[in-house]
Scaffold this active site. Sequence first.
Site, PDB file in Angstrom:
ATOM      1  N   ASP A   8       0.873  -1.171   0.000  1.00  0.00           N
ATOM      2  CA  ASP A   8       0.000   0.000   0.000  1.00  0.00           C
ATOM      3  C   ASP A   8       0.921   1.235   0.000  1.00  0.00           C
ATOM      4  OD1 ASP A   8      -2.354   1.611   0.454  1.00  0.00           O
ATOM      5  OD2 ASP A   8      -1.669   1.794   2.528  1.00  0.00           O
ATOM      6  N   ASP A  10      -0.091   5.054   0.952  1.00  0.00           N
ATOM      7  CA  ASP A  10      -0.317   6.001   2.053  1.00  0.00           C
ATOM      8  C   ASP A  10      -0.260   5.262   3.397  1.00  0.00           C
ATOM      9  OD1 ASP A  10      -0.883   8.330   0.411  1.00  0.00           O
ATOM     10  OD2 ASP A  10      -2.767   7.362  -0.122  1.00  0.00           O
TER      11      ASP A  10
HETATM   12  C1  BG6 Z   1      -5.712   5.919   0.232  1.00  0.00           C
HETATM   13  C2  BG6 Z   1      -5.709   6.748   1.496  1.00  0.00           C
HETATM   14  O1  BG6 Z   1      -4.456   5.348   0.029  1.00  0.00           O
HETATM   15  O2  BG6 Z   1      -6.028   6.727  -0.901  1.00  0.00           O
HETATM   16  C3  BG6 Z   1      -7.049   7.453   1.658  1.00  0.00           C
HETATM   17  O3  BG6 Z   1      -5.458   5.918   2.606  1.00  0.00           O
HETATM   18  C4  BG6 Z   1      -7.343   8.271   0.406  1.00  0.00           C
HETATM   19  O4  BG6 Z   1      -7.010   8.268   2.806  1.00  0.00           O
HETATM   20  C5  BG6 Z   1      -7.299   7.370  -0.823  1.00  0.00           C
HETATM   21  O5  BG6 Z   1      -8.629   8.875   0.499  1.00  0.00           O
HETATM   22  C6  BG6 Z   1      -7.551   8.123  -2.129  1.00  0.00           C
HETATM   23  O6  BG6 Z   1      -6.493   9.018  -2.336  1.00  0.00           O
HETATM   24  P1  BG6 Z   1      -6.467  10.159  -3.433  1.00  0.00           P
HETATM   25  O7  BG6 Z   1      -5.028  10.594  -3.431  1.00  0.00           O
HETATM   26  O8  BG6 Z   1      -6.863   9.523  -4.748  1.00  0.00           O
HETATM   27  O9  BG6 Z   1      -7.429  11.210  -3.026  1.00  0.00           O
HETATM   28 MG    MG Z   2      -2.729   3.105   3.603  1.00  0.00          MG
END
Ligand code: BG6
Ligand code: MG
Length: 213
Positions: A8, A10
């Site tokens: 993963d 984030d």
């Molecule tokens: C995930 C995060 O990896 O990505 C979430 O944990 C986030 O918090 C999601 O909402 C979508 O991310 P993005 O960058 O497309 O807005």
């Molecule tokens: Mg994550």
Amino acid sequence: MIKGCIFDLDGVVVDTARYHFLAWKRLADQLGFIFTEEDNERLKGVSRMASLEILLSVGGMHPDNQKKQEMAILKNQWYLEYIDKMTPDEILPGVTSFLELLKSAGIKTALGTASKNAWTILNHIGLSNIFDSVVDGNRVTNAKPDPEVFLLAAADLKLNPDECLVFEDAVAGVEAAIKGGMKCIGVGSPEVLIKADRVIAGFSHADLDMIEF
Ligand code: BG6
Ligand code: MG
């Protein structure tokens, strides 16, 4: 035997959760309600639009779809302001050396994330060439806990799900890995990631023994 590791993004490779929080909080401030770090926990691993739904439920708001789209765009503009300043220093400790260790041992690697901003982050932190496959939020239809993102990564790596190990910091991501028939190492707290096969605090002491099952 594990032949591929899927990460993963984030909360596993980088700590972007705080940037997501700052951007969502700015939206809540503008809408006139309080959004706490505790509320933000529920957004981890969840897609952008699903995150917005959770945020709006915290504020007890029910805007129409067009308004919701505008809010998501605004939040993402603010989020981009934060991630556009990211540097390789923000890669979490031990991640790069663990990725290199896996590579030298012939283990394939992939990124499996709900984020649509994954390539922007990878470019800023200098990891755009390290993964054998990148599956981001632009390639998937079904968000975690659906296993689609990890199954696509396994297919890219030409591996069966049971040959893959997922690293995840979110409950929804751990569930996605399990549903996909993969092993899962949680990154974070064992009290939260109770369904993971193992839980680690981070990659500082990561070695090849860790991926033996
Ligand atoms: C995930 C995060 O990896 O990505 C979430 O944990 C986030 O918090 C999601 O909402 C979508 O991310 P993005 O960058 O497309 O807005
Ligand atoms: Mg994550």
